[in-house]
Design an enzyme around this catalytic site. Structure first.
Site, PDB file in Angstrom:
ATOM      1  N   PHE A  73       1.792   3.676 -11.384  1.00 49.50           N
ATOM      2  CA  PHE A  73       0.973   4.401 -12.344  1.00 49.50           C
ATOM      3  C   PHE A  73       1.139   3.711 -13.698  1.00 49.50           C
ATOM      4  O   PHE A  73       2.243   3.322 -14.072  1.00 49.50           O
ATOM      5  CB  PHE A  73       1.469   5.850 -12.480  1.00 49.50           C
ATOM      6  N   HIS A 130       4.654  -3.255  -1.516  1.00 47.80           N
ATOM      7  CA  HIS A 130       4.821  -1.966  -2.188  1.00 47.80           C
ATOM      8  C   HIS A 130       4.192  -0.838  -1.377  1.00 47.80           C
ATOM      9  O   HIS A 130       4.670   0.299  -1.426  1.00 47.80           O
ATOM     10  CB  HIS A 130       4.175  -2.020  -3.577  1.00 47.80           C
ATOM     11  N   LYS A 142       8.305   1.812   3.242  1.00 56.41           N
ATOM     12  CA  LYS A 142       8.024   3.201   2.853  1.00 56.41           C
ATOM     13  C   LYS A 142       7.589   4.055   4.035  1.00 56.41           C
ATOM     14  O   LYS A 142       7.679   5.276   3.982  1.00 56.41           O
ATOM     15  CB  LYS A 142       6.979   3.239   1.744  1.00 56.41           C
ATOM     16  N   CYS A 177       6.658   3.770 -10.754  1.00 54.68           N
ATOM     17  CA  CYS A 177       7.029   3.336  -9.406  1.00 54.68           C
ATOM     18  C   CYS A 177       7.359   1.849  -9.313  1.00 54.68           C
ATOM     19  O   CYS A 177       7.786   1.372  -8.266  1.00 54.68           O
ATOM     20  CB  CYS A 177       5.907   3.686  -8.440  1.00 54.68           C
ATOM     21  N   GLU A 189      -3.658  -3.651  -2.642  1.00 52.55           N
ATOM     22  CA  GLU A 189      -2.568  -4.612  -2.443  1.00 52.55           C
ATOM     23  C   GLU A 189      -2.952  -5.645  -1.381  1.00 52.55           C
ATOM     24  O   GLU A 189      -2.670  -6.842  -1.540  1.00 52.55           O
ATOM     25  CB  GLU A 189      -1.272  -3.896  -2.036  1.00 52.55           C
ATOM     26  N   HIS A 223       8.290   7.366  -0.457  1.00 60.04           N
ATOM     27  CA  HIS A 223       8.235   6.606  -1.707  1.00 60.04           C
ATOM     28  C   HIS A 223       9.354   7.078  -2.634  1.00 60.04           C
ATOM     29  O   HIS A 223       9.351   8.221  -3.097  1.00 60.04           O
ATOM     30  CB  HIS A 223       6.864   6.813  -2.352  1.00 60.04           C
TER      31      HIS A 223
END
Lengths: 87, 417
Positions: B401, B307, B337, B167, B318, B342
């Site tokens: 990830f 993000h 998002k 991602c 975050e 996403h």
């Protein structure tokens, strides 16, 4: 027109090749339908699936310089082998 | 080597294919707080498997590929090619006329390769046997094929590469573009990411992993970064491509661009295959490195395009990272998002584009569905409506990830756009 030529033209049409003017004298190479190696491989699969014949790797290069009519003769010859083979 | 204005890089072209449409549709909807998330309609490959998804527009493959190849290429490649066409058109660049093919680069990212095509062929082989498998599979699904086919279509002969850091991939691709320009390898870099993960097996594994937002009657409410009621992310698809150009090259063409890319920072968690470091230390380190690379202080940052995907752990980590880096200075923060879902490998590139557009227009997009900010995510949120701010410097964050963290710093031109 032989059955195999008609089948081949329809298969190429389904593969989005321009075959409106194709006949048994049309070549597979750049002067004709202009198949690349992957397209020849896909066509071979379609014919194998429809007619129960088998092609080897060495056949692929030969096909690229054939006309549709010559290809049909080749397929017909192999069909006779398949038909004549012991069960 | 000390950097000079000569090897700075500008974003001179943007091409988007998103659940909110192309760049114009994206700009209108994301800034007005409209959602592109919807329930997959009957007949869609993930209908009945997902309650909500970010579905990109259908692109006719024959608009970007020869008709004999059009049906033999995975959707992620088609999305990437369409976005690349749009980005180059937006930049006013025809490779070979406006840019040297040998000094043009392509760096396209993706996380999945062509899994849609692979799943179709695997099912066909299982049902029908050997002759059902197309010989075109590899040419249609390999992860490098977005990069390769963009190069083929536009005659790019310089540096080409494919990045796959899940991602965060899109952020890495833009960072790589800046490095290529600074190192003198390229004048023009076509960079970004694309993913098309809306297929049954991928939808099912995300769902089985309990990673996705669930239980929302209205799919448009499912994606809610930083919100107290967030419960997962919304799986989406799309492509984002930017033309990152050596500033002197762009200036010579009379194209100032949207904004400059002035810094990048990468750091790795080395912690867990899917979970972020709980304190956000890896994310924070990537932010600090990006600011240091840009030669700016935290207090110089006016806006952060986060993000934040809408997961409990990720958004909180975050937020912790942002507070750790920015301390008492609280830049405005938002995540698009909420409106798009996403977009995985496309996300970082689409969000770098959103950041450039925010700088260009002096208007920060809101976080959609951020009705009740989670106290764990205490930040200066842009929510409910776009916020007019003549921001000069912005940070775009991408985390993944695998513990990959990539941040970009974008800025308006010193003399204005």
């Amino acid at each position: 027109m032989s059955d195999v030529v008609a089948f081949t033209i329809e298969a190429l049409r389904q593969m989005n090749f321009d075959v409106d003017d194709a006949d048994s004298g049309t070549v597979f190479g750049p002067a004709g339908v202009d198949l690349d190696s992957l397209a020849v491989a896909e066509l071979a699969l379609r014919v194998e699936d429809a007619y129960g014949v088998k092609f080897g790797e060495e056949d692929m290069e030969r096909f690229t310089v054939m006309t549709l009519g010559e290809f049909a003769v080749e397929v017909d010859a192999r069909l006779r082998l398949v038909d004549g083979a012991p069960a | 080597m000390r950097r000079t204005a000569r090897d700075g890089a500008s974003v001179t072209g943007i091409g988007l294919v998103t659940p909110l449409g192309d760049t114009a549709g994206f700009l209108a909807a994301a800034w007005e707080g409209r959602s592109g998330v919807r329930r997959p309609p009957d007949g869609h490959p993930v209908a009945g498997l997902l309650d909500a998804a970010g579905i990109a527009p259908d692109i006719d493959p024959s608009t970007v590929l020869p008709k004999t190849e059009a049906r033999r290429v995975d959707r992620f490649v088609v999305l990437a090619m369409s976005a690349a066409d749009a980005a180059l058109r937006d930049a006013g660049i025809a490779i070979g006329q406006d840019a040297d093919p040998a000094r043009t680069a392509v760096v396209l990212a993706n996380s999945f390769g062509g899994l849609t095509m692979f799943e179709g062929e695997a099912v066909a082989r299982h049902r029908q046997g050997r002759t059902a498998v197309t010989p075109y599979l590899l040419a249609g699904m390999l992860p490098n094929m977005a990069t390769a086919r963009i190069a083929i279509r536009h005659g790019v002969r310089g540096f080409t590469s494919t990045i796959s850091t899940a991602c965060a991939s899109g952020g890495y691709a833009v960072a790589e573009a800046l490095r290529l320009v600074r190192e003198g390898v390229a004048d023009v870099v076509v960079c970004g990411g694309a993913d098309a993960p809306l297929l049954p097996t991928v939808a099912t594994t995300f769902s089985n992993a309990r990673a996705l937002a669930s239980g929302w009657t209205d799919p448009a409410e499912a994606s809610r970064p930083f919100d107290r009621r967030r419960n997962g992310f919304v799986l989406g698809e799309g492509a984002g491509v930017l033309v990152v150009e050596r500033r002197a090259h762009a200036t010579a063409r009379g194209r100032p661009g949207y904004a400059d890319v002035i810094g990048w920072g990468v750091a790795t968690d080395a912690y867990h295959p899917t979970a972020p470091l709980p304190d956000g230390a890896g994310a924070a380190e990537s932010m600090r490195r990006a600011l240091a690379d840009a030669g700016i202080a935290p207090a110089d940052v006016d806006y952060v395009n986060a993000h934040a995907t809408g997961t409990k752990l990720g958004d909180a980590a975050e937020a912790r990272a942002l507070r750790a880096v920015f301390g008492g200075h609280a830049p405005a923060v938002s995540s698009i998002k909420g409106a798009t879902g996403h977009l995985l490998a496309a996300a970082g590139a689409v969000e770098a584009a959103a950041t450039a557009l925010a700088l260009r227009h002096g208007m920060l997009p809101p976080t959609h569905n951020l009705d009740d900010p989670d106290p764990e995510c205490d930040l200066d949120h842009v929510r409910k409506a776009a916020r007019p701010v003549a921001a000069r410097t912005a940070l775009s964050t991408s985390f993944a990830f695998g513990g990959h963290n990539a941040c970009l710093v974008l800025a308006t031109h010193p003399g204005g756009p």
